[in-house]
Every structure is written in structure tokens, then in C-alpha cells.
Design an enzyme around this catalytic site. Sequence first.
Site, short mmCIF file in Angstrom:
data_model
loop_
_atom_site.label_atom_id
_atom_site.label_comp_id
_atom_site.label_asym_id
_atom_site.label_seq_id
_atom_site.Cartn_x
_atom_site.Cartn_y
_atom_site.Cartn_z
NE ARG A 86 -50.71 -32.19 -53.74
CZ ARG A 86 -50.29 -32.64 -52.57
NH1 ARG A 86 -49.22 -33.45 -52.49
NH2 ARG A 86 -50.89 -32.30 -51.46
CD GLU A 90 -50.16 -38.05 -56.22
OE1 GLU A 90 -50.86 -37.62 -55.28
OE2 GLU A 90 -49.56 -39.14 -56.15
CG HIS A 148 -53.56 -35.32 -54.50
ND1 HIS A 148 -52.44 -35.63 -53.77
CD2 HIS A 148 -54.21 -34.33 -53.83
CE1 HIS A 148 -52.41 -34.86 -52.68
NE2 HIS A 148 -53.47 -34.07 -52.70
CE LYS A 175 -55.16 -33.39 -49.71
NZ LYS A 175 -54.33 -32.33 -50.32
NE ARG A 217 -62.97 -28.98 -52.54
CZ ARG A 217 -61.67 -29.25 -52.49
NH1 ARG A 217 -61.03 -29.12 -51.34
NH2 ARG A 217 -61.00 -29.66 -53.55
CD GLN A 240 -58.69 -25.40 -52.45
OE1 GLN A 240 -58.42 -24.21 -52.57
NE2 GLN A 240 -57.77 -26.31 -52.22
#
Length: 260
Positions: A86, A90, A148, A175, A217, A240
Site C-alpha cells: 500500500r 493511499e 483508497h 476495490k 464491513r 476493521q
Amino acid sequence: MQTSKPIELNGQAIAGGKFPLICTPLVGRTLDKILTELAIVLPKKPDVLEWRVDFFEQIADSAAVIAAAIAIKNEAGNIPLLFTRRSTMEGGEKIALTEAQVIAMYKAVCESKSIDLIDYEMANDGANIAQVREAAKANGIKLVLSFHNFSFTPGLEALLGKFLLADQLGADVAKVAVMPRDMDDVLTLLTATREASKKLRIPLISMSMGPLGAITRMIGGVFGSALSFAVGAASSAPGQVPIEDLNTVLRIVKNSMTGQ
């Protein structure tokens, strides 16, 4: 009308077509720490593992990266491995590599066939995307092209454009992950997910990040998102939730919607 598309490897849907899949990140800075993470994560039975190589201290040594990927695969068995660098733009960690060196590492890892899927950001130069796409394709690895935004949620048309761009650039999976400022932004992401799932030829992954977006999520699969990220040992992005909690919620949602 069923428009959701599962993520496949070798012509077969991952985890027997479970929808959405649960992916847990690995963010250890050394191989020993990654293996310690795996010892915690694997008993929780994720469907996919993501190795965030931008956390890895030896990222500049492609041989060490490949050796670590092989070690992860040996421990993980049949669980597919998603390989991700990553970028700092982002939300990733700072690394001492040029983008050309990142591409070289990506090519080496693809050629080693030690991974199953690879993530690259669609904001990168088109020539670099093409190189990653060709390296992935030549070695039977699925390409996730991602976007992102950790600052805000673009409008509906802009989000749809990102999903469609991934498809047009030759991704196997699209994504999109964005940060909401209010619940209207969360609804925008879910609407974009639903609309994109009707239009794309490929599976998609989407999420609204942070505490406000945590609900996506849990219910994103209802709108067409094929995978959700959950914490097994350590988080790689805001919002998350623990894999145990996500499994419980997904089971409740599925049972409620199927009348079980």
C-alpha cells in the site's frame, strides 16, 4: 436478480463460493512476527490472508520477500494469499523503494508463484499498471486494482467511475475504500457498490472506513462486495472489526435474509 460475483482462483470460487469472503491482514515487520500473527489468525479460519508487505522491514530485499511469502503459504495451506504494497498516498507505510523497484519486486514475487492475488493501486502510472497486470497474468495470479481515499467519500458517479476504471484497466477484482464524514457518505458507498455490481464484469470489494463505515464491513456483501477485511491479530485500516464478531454478524444477516 443476483448480480454479485465471487472471487475465483483457477476457475473455482474461493471458499466454495462463500459470500462475502473474510480476509485478515498480516502486518508484522519481521518474518518471526508474521509467523506469530499467523499462529493467532489461522485458528480463526479466515478465507483469505493479505500480506501488507509495506510493513515488512526487509521489503528492499526481493529474495527475503519471496522467502517470507513462501513461509506464509506453507503455514496457511490452502488459504489464498493476497500480496499488497500500500502506497503512502493511499494509507500505507513509508518504504525506501522507488516505484520502479516496487514493480521489480512485484514481478519477482509473481514469478515465484508464492502468492495467489496481488493488489496495485489504479492511481499509478498506466505503464506500471500494465507491467503488474502482465506479470500477474503470466503467472496465474489475480490482479486487484484498488482505490483508497482516507480523507473523504467522493460522489456517487466518481465512485462508480473508479469501479469501472478497474474493470477497464484489466483487473480481475475492483476495490474501492473511502472515508465517510457522515452516514450519507456511507449510503453513497453502498449505493455505488450495488450499482457497480450490476455493471462490472468482475467481482468487486468495497468499504467505508472508520467507525462510521464499520457497518459496510458487515452488510457490504448484501450490496455486492465480495470480501470484507477483519482483524485476526492486528488491524491494517480504521474500522476493521474482529473476525469473530464479523463471522457472527454475517451469519445473522445470512440467516435472516434466507429465512433460516
